[in-house]
Design an enzyme around this catalytic site. Structure first.
Site, short mmCIF file in Angstrom:
data_model
loop_
_atom_site.label_atom_id
_atom_site.label_comp_id
_atom_site.label_asym_id
_atom_site.label_seq_id
_atom_site.Cartn_x
_atom_site.Cartn_y
_atom_site.Cartn_z
N ASP A 69 0.79 -1.30 -0.13
CA ASP A 69 0.31 0.17 0.13
C ASP A 69 0.88 1.12 0.17
O ASP A 69 1.91 1.65 0.95
CB ASP A 69 -1.04 -0.04 1.23
CG ASP A 69 -1.51 0.92 1.15
OD1 ASP A 69 -2.87 1.26 0.63
OD2 ASP A 69 -2.01 2.03 1.57
N THR A 102 -3.07 5.31 -4.21
CA THR A 102 -2.22 5.79 -3.34
C THR A 102 -0.66 5.67 -3.95
O THR A 102 0.28 6.76 -3.88
CB THR A 102 -1.52 5.68 -2.11
OG1 THR A 102 -1.93 4.26 -1.72
CG2 THR A 102 -2.94 6.11 -0.77
N THR A 103 -0.63 4.89 -4.46
CA THR A 103 0.29 4.19 -5.86
C THR A 103 0.82 4.53 -6.93
O THR A 103 1.72 5.49 -7.37
CB THR A 103 1.20 2.63 -5.47
OG1 THR A 103 0.43 2.34 -4.47
CG2 THR A 103 1.98 2.40 -6.41
N ASP A 380 -9.16 0.36 2.20
CA ASP A 380 -9.30 0.73 0.05
C ASP A 380 -10.21 -0.10 -0.32
O ASP A 380 -11.52 0.72 -1.55
CB ASP A 380 -8.47 -0.78 -0.24
CG ASP A 380 -6.97 0.62 -0.34
OD1 ASP A 380 -6.72 1.54 1.12
OD2 ASP A 380 -5.95 0.30 -0.85
#
Length: 515
Positions: A69, A102-103, A380
């Site tokens: 994550d 988020t990545t 998520d």
């Protein structure tokens, strides 16, 4: 630091303790900032997609975290460089607003910085690059709106929500149970959602993890789980149709604020003190049992502790009790049980009339690290389901949305006659970084795979063609049921563009020297 002027009226800066500071200006400062941003993006690049690699991080106290994550990785990294901290904030903003991607947002920002460096070396002013990126981001966001699809769903038809949550869980360590976990996430969100207002309060959803068992043991509980035992081992463990008294004060005698001392020199004095203390607790117990005029409490939940004497009396007065329950749990219990009966199994509340406002899930896994990663993955999925309830538009995943935007942005560059068109084309090239990273992480030839998929999109006019990361045999993400939320993808492009613009506008960096 102070500013003054020379004899020709030109300004210059005087630094206090100048020998203890370093200063980078102009192109050198911009290159240093870009290098720092690219370094952070390079770390996360290999974690992108369903075949992305995990990272192991060890805290100063020796605690180990294994995750892919992006927000968690950057949160636990020890980052000193200020530009790298901006990238951490970028990932945190994406996590706060959307909860997923988020990545990808950091990888996108790193690609934009990399292409901006090439333009700077060609002599293009950073402001013109920033303006070109802004134009390109608007084109990309508008194009995403055009290629998006509405997913209709209802309380009885939630398959579209489940499929989108499964896409999010595909890149997690829990992907072998992605179907069941996606169903749990969707049911949990729908239980607390207000579909008319398109609003979801995720604070009413709690994820609990217990060491032991396996991932398949994860279950959805329409109720509240409080991981506490009864305050006395002889108290009953099963109570039906309970009436609950919630205490936010300690179940013990009041303590004087000033220093005090009690001298007991006879048995009679000790007996008198004990009787007074017992009477005090008896009164408290009776007040709890008569907490309502017609209905007495059959269970006490206290935020604080019990005196041993009080605990003994509670047991003998047939009033089971649970102590040291956190304020958040107390609030959820209060929401769930207002004017309603409640079923209790040990300290597990289920099937309440107003329990649709509170949802609890237990993540079963073998060790603590797996539990924490499962909880992050479920978070998520919950955020994706919430976003779809807010806006039920989706785009297709597997890098197909980025490839389609890249084609659209590259075509739009011809409409801009100024220097900005170079930045717009660079933006289009940067969009290809996400599908290229997906291909690379899946063991495919990145350039060859990207070229073939882009050619297929143009030839078939199909914006759903992406990278076949799972080697299913088709590049059509519609057939693979790989979806992403529209607002999540738009937020990735907007946030990464804003951060890159901020970095490009920095041309003077003053920092302490390293000793």
């Amino acid at each position: 630091m102070a500013m003054t002027f020379d004899e020709f009226g030109r300004p210059f800066i005087i630094l206090r303790e100048q020998e203890q500071k370093t200063r980078l200006r102009g192109l050198d400062a911009q290159k240093a900032n870009i290098a720092a941003g690219k370094a952070v993006a390079r770390i996360l690049r290999t974690s992108l997609g369903p075949k992305g690699m995990d990272k192991m991080l060890q805290s100063p106290d020796g605690e180990v975290t294994i995750t892919n994550d992006g927000a968690t990785i950057l949160e636990q990294m020890d980052v000193d460089n200020q530009i790298a901290k901006l990238m951490v904030e970028l990932s945190r903003s994406q996590d706060y607003e959307i909860g997923d991607g988020t990545t990808g947002v950091v990888v996108m920002a790193g690609a934009l910085l990399e292409h901006a460096q090439k333009l700077l070396e060609r002599g293009i002013h950073p402001i013109r690059i920033a303006e070109g990126y802004e134009m390109a981001s608007r084109v990309a966001v508008d194009h995403l709106e055009r290629i998006s699809h509405k997913f209709e769903f209802s309380a009885t038809n939630v398959e579209s929500l489940i499929q989108t949550c499964m896409t999010t869980l595909s890149s997690k360590i829990v992907n072998r149970c992605k179907r069941s976990l996606a169903e749990i996430a969707v049911k949990a969100v729908l239980a607390v959602a207000d579909l008319e207002r398109k609003d979801v309060n995720l604070d009413l959803i709690k994820v609990e993890g217990k060491v032991g068992g396996k991932l398949e043991d994860t279950e959805l509980i329409y109720g509240i789980v409080v991981d506490k035992d009864m305050s006395h081992p002889q108290m009953p463990k099963h109570i039906e149709d309970a009436k609950i008294a919630i205490l936010t004060c300690p179940f013990e005698p009041p303590k004087p604020k000033a220093k005090h001392k009690v001298d007991i020199d006879t048995v009679e004095k000790f007996q008198t003190l004990r009787e007074q203390e017992q009477k005090y607790f008896d009164d408290m117990v009776q007040k709890c049992k008569k907490v309502a005029e017609d209905v007495g409490a059959t269970l006490v939940i206290c935020q604080w502790g019990f005196d041993d004497e009080a605990n003994h009396l509670l047991m003998h007065r047939d009033l089971p009790a649970v102590r040291w329950v956190g304020g958040v749990e107390l609030e959820l219990i209060a929401i769930a049980t207002v004017s309603n009966d409640i079923c209790v199994f040990c300290v597990r509340w289920e099937n309440c009339a107003k329990i649709s406002r509170v949802d609890t899930r237990e993540a079963g896994q073998g060790n603590k690290m797996m539990i924490e990663e499962t909880k992050r993955s479920l978070h998520d999925a919950l955020c994706v389901a919430r976003n779809l309830i807010r806006n039920n538009s989706i785009v297709y995943g597997g890098g197909s949305a980025e490839i389609s935007c890249s084609i659209a942005v590259d075509a739009a560059a011809d409409k801009y006659p100024g220097v900005e068109q170079y930045a717009i084309r660079a933006f289009a090239d940067a969009l290809d970084a996400v599908p290229m990273a997906l291909a690379e992480n899946s063991g495919l030839q990145p350039i060859e795979t990207l070229s073939a998929v882009k050619s297929q999109q143009i030839k078939e006019n199909n914006s759903g063609c992406g990278i076949d990361c799972n080697d299913v045999g088709t590049n059509d993400m519609r057939e693979q049921n790989v979806f992403e939320t529209l607002i999540g993808k738009q937020q990735q492009i907007l946030l990464s563009t804003q951060v890159v613009k901020m970095i490009l506008k920095i041309d003077d960096v003053i920092s302490p020297s390293e000793f």
